[in-house]
Scaffold this motif. Structure first.
Motif, PDB file in Angstrom:
ATOM      1  N   PRO A 206       0.828  -1.225   0.000  1.00 13.20           N
ATOM      2  CA  PRO A 206       0.000   0.000   0.000  1.00 13.20           C
ATOM      3  C   PRO A 206       0.855   1.266   0.000  1.00 13.20           C
ATOM      4  O   PRO A 206       1.877   1.323   0.689  1.00 13.20           O
ATOM      5  CB  PRO A 206      -0.781  -0.104   1.320  1.00 13.20           C
ATOM      6  N   VAL A 207       0.451   2.246  -0.805  1.00 16.94           N
ATOM      7  CA  VAL A 207       1.157   3.530  -0.876  1.00 16.94           C
ATOM      8  C   VAL A 207       0.146   4.667  -0.744  1.00 16.94           C
ATOM      9  O   VAL A 207      -1.047   4.442  -0.931  1.00 16.94           O
ATOM     10  CB  VAL A 207       1.940   3.697  -2.206  1.00 16.94           C
ATOM     11  N   SER A 208       0.636   5.849  -0.412  1.00 18.63           N
ATOM     12  CA  SER A 208      -0.234   7.028  -0.342  1.00 18.63           C
ATOM     13  C   SER A 208       0.235   8.077  -1.339  1.00 18.63           C
ATOM     14  O   SER A 208       1.432   8.344  -1.438  1.00 18.63           O
ATOM     15  CB  SER A 208      -0.188   7.647   1.057  1.00 18.63           C
ATOM     16  N   TYR A 209      -0.717   8.657  -2.087  1.00 17.70           N
ATOM     17  CA  TYR A 209      -0.419   9.750  -3.007  1.00 17.70           C
ATOM     18  C   TYR A 209      -0.944  11.064  -2.432  1.00 17.70           C
ATOM     19  O   TYR A 209      -1.996  11.085  -1.807  1.00 17.70           O
ATOM     20  CB  TYR A 209      -1.084   9.490  -4.369  1.00 17.70           C
TER      21      TYR A 209
END
Lengths: 393, 97
Positions: A206-209
């Motif tokens: 999971p990544v956050s933009y």
């Protein structure tokens, strides 16, 4: 094996998008781009591409949907013109800031008010410093070729930046020209498979933009963006080399036409460069050492290379199909002046504003300007540094 | 903590580590503070569900007290709290009082 067809600029660019078969397309109709996306929508309806099209209620939403789809991991396209590009403005910076390699043909059209649907460069010039790469196209063939190359440039692992492909509204978008299409397989092999570096949809990682970056880091991110732009010219040249292998057509950062031994020259973007080249030829036939420079990669602007190409000239006229209402000069003039600034010996520069709102640019205009340059070289005197041409007094 | 230089940043400011909000404490933003009144709590855990940060702690499946380091005082927990017989289990009080 390439195929020779008669097609409009819009048709050619739509065909390039069909051959690439992107994952997602979110677009909104606007003259003169409408035909482009209407044709692409037909490819989707006819099952010729697997692209998911997203119907949106405005260009602001179109670019927002593109940002989301590109962050998710898709190869994403859209297209627009004029007011549409203006409405996207806020999201343009988000697309480039998040380093999402969205590909967008911009069919150049004048901005309101007064409302006008015809070709000039005010729209894309307003977005020239939005962190996007801009490729400009003289004719339908170059618009088609630039669109295919744009995917490789945008998606290059060292950069990951969105790209606009600019072509003149109506003059190129709606005129039928002779165009060479590459084979579908050649285009597919050329652009290759796309893999997003950090896709939002990869639930294993999971990544956050889009985090909030305040005074402690914002400037470092801007410096990093400035630095990544410096890598673009090299990538554009590498991609052009590979493209030449499959097409036989040569592209560079700019087109230097009969410039090497020239004394006077025109600098001009897009379709009007074609008209001007004919006039340069006429002057050459009369023994005048005339030349022309047509920028192709306009953002990032290859200042060093263009400065080197122009520094030996005696007088240069930069023709702008947009004015920058800053009380100074047209946008291309400002860039050309900056590219020559560091040289002690440099040509005299003048600026002409032409063709706004689709006003015709005739060979006589180019001839008038070249004659003025010859006069400037002879006398060393400049009457006006900036002037509108083809305008009623 | 030594701040990173521009060469060390992830392109596009993408955050690659999941759950790193734990490093970002928002308690100092607060103007109003939620107070948990255990006697009115029915253990519905709405506050835990609705809290946009991680200010509501749960221990062994039961409501525990607030972790104020992550509470920016938004008041969502107090709004959502159904309470017991019309009496809220979370009330907001002004900081400094």
């Amino acid at each position: 094996m390439s195929k020779v067809v008669a097609a409009t600029g819009n048709e050619a660019v739509a065909n390039a998008l069909r051959q690439v078969d992107p994952d997602v397309c979110a677009a909104y109709p606007i003259t003169p781009q409408t035909e482009l996306m209407q044709r692409f929508a037909s490819f989707v309806s006819d099952g010729q591409v697997k692209t998911e099209t997203i119907l949106v209620e405005s260009e602001h939403s179109a670019m927002s949907a593109c940002v989301g789809a590109a962050a998710a991991g898709g190869r994403v396209v859209t297209a627009t013109s004029s007011q549409g590009l203006a409405l996207m403005w806020e999201i343009l910076f988000i697309a480039s800031g998040l380093r999402l390699p969205i590909v967008m043909p911009v069919v150049n059209r004048a901005l309101s008010a007064p409302i006008n649907i015809h070709g000039d460069h005010s729209d894309a010039m307003g977005a020239r410093d939005s962190g996007w790469i801009q490729l400009w196209s003289e004719n339908a063939q170059e618009a088609y070729d630039n669109t295919i190359q744009a995917f490789r440039i945008a998606e290059h692992m060292d950069t990951r930046l969105p790209v606009m492909i600019c072509l003149d509204g109506f003059i190129i978008s709606h005129s039928i020209e002779r165009i060479e299409y590459l084979d579908d397989d050649e285009v597919k092999n050329f652009v290759g498979e796309y893999r997003q570096l950090h896709p939002l949809l990869n639930i294993e990682h999971p990544v956050s933009y889009g985090p909030l970056i305040l005074t402690d880091y914002y400037m470092e991110y801007r410096k990093a963006h400035d630095e990544v732009m410096t890598k673009v010219p090299g990538i554009v040249l590498d991609v052009a080399k590979d493209f030449e292998k499959i097409s036989g057509r040569k592209y560079s950062l700019f087109d230097a036409y009969r410039l090497e031994d020239a004394e006077v020259a025109l600098v001009i973007l897009n379709s009007a460069a074609g008209t001007s080249k004919d006039v340069v030829d006429e002057f050459r036939n009369r023994g005048v050492k005339a030349g022309l420079l047509k920028p192709r990669l306009y953002r990032p602007f290859p200042y060093k290379e263009i400065g080197e190409a122009l520094k030996h000239l005696k007088a240069v006229c930069v023709l702008d199909r947009a004015d920058a209402f800053g009380g100074s000069y047209g946008p291309v003039f400002i860039d050309i002046a900056a590219s020559l600034y560091s040289y002690k010996e440099k040509p005299i520069l003048i600026n002409k504003i032409y063709g706004l709102g689709g006003r015709d640019y005739f060979p006589e205009h180019a001839a008038l300007v070249l004659n003025e340059l010859i006069e400037i070289v002879k006398t060393g005197e400049v009457k006006t540094f900036k002037e509108y041409i083809g305008v009623r007094q | 903590m030594k701040l990173k230089g521009w060469r060390e940043l992830t392109p596009g400011a993408v955050i690659l580590e999941a759950g790193n909000a734990v490093e970002f404490k928002t308690g100092s933003w607060r103007a109003f503070k939620p107070i948990w009144k255990q006697e009115n709590c029915i253990q519905c855990l709405f506050c835990w569900l609705f809290c946009p940060d991680m200010a509501v702690k749960v221990k062994d499946g039961k409501r525990a007290d607030f972790d104020y380091e992550y509470c920016k005082g938004c008041g969502i927990c107090a709004l959502e709290c159904p309470g017991k017989k019309g009496k809220k289990a979370i009330v907001m009080v002004e900081e400094g009082n």
